[in-house]
Design a protein around this motif. Structure first.
Motif, mmCIF file in Angstrom:
data_model
loop_
_atom_site.group_PDB
_atom_site.id
_atom_site.type_symbol
_atom_site.label_atom_id
_atom_site.label_comp_id
_atom_site.label_asym_id
_atom_site.label_seq_id
_atom_site.Cartn_x
_atom_site.Cartn_y
_atom_site.Cartn_z
ATOM 1 N N LYS A 134 -102.194 -71.054 -69.998
ATOM 2 C CA LYS A 134 -102.306 -69.708 -70.555
ATOM 3 C C LYS A 134 -101.322 -69.513 -71.705
ATOM 4 O O LYS A 134 -101.661 -68.923 -72.741
ATOM 5 C CB LYS A 134 -102.048 -68.661 -69.462
ATOM 6 C CG LYS A 134 -103.155 -68.565 -68.426
ATOM 7 C CD LYS A 134 -102.882 -67.439 -67.446
ATOM 8 C CE LYS A 134 -104.003 -67.317 -66.420
ATOM 9 N NZ LYS A 134 -103.733 -66.223 -65.452
ATOM 10 N N ILE A 135 -100.099 -70.009 -71.542
ATOM 11 C CA ILE A 135 -99.092 -69.886 -72.602
ATOM 12 C C ILE A 135 -99.519 -70.692 -73.821
ATOM 13 O O ILE A 135 -99.389 -70.242 -74.969
ATOM 14 C CB ILE A 135 -97.709 -70.353 -72.090
ATOM 15 C CG1 ILE A 135 -97.243 -69.465 -70.925
ATOM 16 C CG2 ILE A 135 -96.675 -70.337 -73.206
ATOM 17 C CD1 ILE A 135 -95.941 -69.907 -70.312
ATOM 18 N N GLU A 137 -102.611 -71.524 -74.702
ATOM 19 C CA GLU A 137 -103.743 -70.864 -75.347
ATOM 20 C C GLU A 137 -103.261 -69.724 -76.230
ATOM 21 O O GLU A 137 -103.715 -69.567 -77.362
ATOM 22 C CB GLU A 137 -104.721 -70.339 -74.287
ATOM 23 C CG GLU A 137 -105.647 -71.385 -73.718
ATOM 24 C CD GLU A 137 -106.742 -70.763 -72.873
ATOM 25 O OE1 GLU A 137 -106.789 -69.510 -72.789
ATOM 26 O OE2 GLU A 137 -107.552 -71.501 -72.301
ATOM 27 N N SER A 138 -102.344 -68.915 -75.710
ATOM 28 C CA SER A 138 -101.819 -67.787 -76.480
ATOM 29 C C SER A 138 -101.108 -68.265 -77.739
ATOM 30 O O SER A 138 -101.270 -67.693 -78.829
ATOM 31 C CB SER A 138 -100.859 -66.971 -75.610
ATOM 32 O OG SER A 138 -100.280 -65.917 -76.346
ATOM 33 N N THR A 139 -100.334 -69.349 -77.619
ATOM 34 C CA THR A 139 -99.603 -69.883 -78.773
ATOM 35 C C THR A 139 -100.554 -70.432 -79.831
ATOM 36 O O THR A 139 -100.368 -70.207 -81.038
ATOM 37 C CB THR A 139 -98.639 -70.988 -78.319
ATOM 38 O OG1 THR A 139 -97.764 -70.470 -77.306
ATOM 39 C CG2 THR A 139 -97.807 -71.493 -79.487
ATOM 40 N N LYS A 141 -103.645 -69.538 -80.387
ATOM 41 C CA LYS A 141 -104.336 -68.413 -81.029
ATOM 42 C C LYS A 141 -103.447 -67.750 -82.072
ATOM 43 O O LYS A 141 -103.920 -67.364 -83.145
ATOM 44 C CB LYS A 141 -104.767 -67.401 -79.969
ATOM 45 C CG LYS A 141 -105.888 -67.884 -79.066
ATOM 46 C CD LYS A 141 -106.247 -66.855 -78.022
ATOM 47 C CE LYS A 141 -107.367 -67.367 -77.112
ATOM 48 N NZ LYS A 141 -107.701 -66.382 -76.053
ATOM 49 N N ILE A 142 -102.153 -67.629 -81.767
ATOM 50 C CA ILE A 142 -101.224 -67.031 -82.729
ATOM 51 C C ILE A 142 -101.094 -67.913 -83.968
ATOM 52 O O ILE A 142 -101.057 -67.427 -85.106
ATOM 53 C CB ILE A 142 -99.849 -66.807 -82.070
ATOM 54 C CG1 ILE A 142 -99.953 -65.725 -80.978
ATOM 55 C CG2 ILE A 142 -98.806 -66.400 -83.105
ATOM 56 C CD1 ILE A 142 -98.683 -65.534 -80.183
ATOM 57 N N THR A 284 -92.660 -71.722 -77.585
ATOM 58 C CA THR A 284 -92.072 -71.395 -76.290
ATOM 59 C C THR A 284 -91.092 -72.467 -75.840
ATOM 60 O O THR A 284 -90.073 -72.174 -75.218
ATOM 61 C CB THR A 284 -93.182 -71.250 -75.237
ATOM 62 O OG1 THR A 284 -94.003 -72.419 -75.265
ATOM 63 C CG2 THR A 284 -94.030 -70.031 -75.521
#
Length: 307
Positions: A134-135, A137-139, A141-142, A284
């Protein structure tokens, strides 16, 4: 004509594929057809996998109700049945309700959305499953949002992240009676060599072969041999390398091993081993180094690449 096989309706109802067609005075009415042998089983809500997999299961049920039912009364009855089926299979009612609202809203705006989707640019990214997906994927996308812009302002970028299917052998429990490899026989490791002369201090390196073979290479050429020869005017020996080298980390995925080496070098800034290539790693992980002063990572379950 006698050899033609066909189905006849019963009480004005005839199943066709997944649709149950019912004859009415003014036409036909359709709804989802459920076989009598259907036990109401589907992917369990608590199964191993991404949240995207469980969400897609809910969405598939809801979309089928919207596409197969000709009246909102039939849609409502089918959604009530589907909700009970999903709850029986471990899904949370809040997730089911949210998916139903979202799909109905998109259904009303389908015409507008279908026109806009023709101008979209689809980007596909194959990722590897890990506990921190999840982390990641979020990174990702950013990164795409901040660095990728269509040349045509009317177009929109859609990022589709998918995951490589695991082999059956990777899903089985792997209990090996063989002893763990000795220190020098381990591979895919981050190792640290400490120069004992004049307190030079530790120097970090990476190897994808066995540590024993890598130390043999250091005897022939490389930064360690050059360091002893140039700075100390000394001849490096096998025992010197063996006694002053220790494994500090390991990573079976070659791609992540490369990132891990870059992070260790960035954190320690050794004199003998400089990372010349700017490797873009997850923000992260960099933040974890700054806050904790050490590397934190998850070792994936993939088998190490044979080299």
């Amino acid at each position: 004509m006698d050899d033609i096989l066909y189905d006849t309706s019963k009480d004005g109802r005839l199943p066709f594929l997944n649709v149950l067609v019912t004859a009415q005075e003014s036409g036909f009415e359709t709804t989802v057809y459920i076989k009598k042998t259907n036990k109401g089983l589907c992917l369990n809500g608590n199964s191993e996998g991404t949240k995207r997999c469980t969400d897609s299961t809910i969405n598939a049920y809801v979309r089928r109700a919207l596409t197969h039912c000709s009246t909102w009364k039939n849609v409502h009855e089918e959604l009530e049945r589907v909700t009970q089926v999903l709850v029986n299979n471990g899904y949370r009612s809040t997730d089911i309700t949210a998916a139903i609202k979202r799909e109905i809203s998109e259904w009303h705006n389908r015409t507008t959305n279908s026109t806009a989707e023709g101008n979209n640019i689809n980007l596909y990214y194959k990722s590897h499953m890990s506990p921190t997906y999840k982390i990641e994927e979020s990174t990702i996308k950013i990164i795409v949002k901040n660095n990728v812009t269509p040349t045509d302002p009317s177009k929109k970028i859609n990022l589709d992240i998918y995951y490589r299917s695991m082999k059956t052998s990777q899903l089985l429990i792997r209990n090996k009676d063989m002893p763990k490899p000795r220190h020098l026989q381990q591979s895919h490791v981050i190792y640290e060599h400490t120069c004992s002369i004049e307190g030079c201090g530790p120097q970090k390196y990476m190897t994808r072969t066995t540590l024993s073979r890598r130390l043999t290479c250091h005897l022939q050429n490389g930064a360690i041999k050059q360091h002893y020869t140039t700075k100390h005017k000394a001849e490096v020996t096998r025992n010197m390398l063996k006694e002053n080298t220790r494994i500090i980390d390991k990573e079976s995925d070659p791609r992540r091993l490369l990132y891990l080496e870059a992070l260790y070098i960035e954190n320690a800034s050794p004199e003998m081993n400089k990372q010349q290539q700017d490797i873009q790693v997850l923000s992260t992980i960099k933040r974890s180094i700054r806050e904790n002063g050490r590397i934190q990572h998850q070792v994936p379950s993939a088998s190490p690449a044979s080299q």
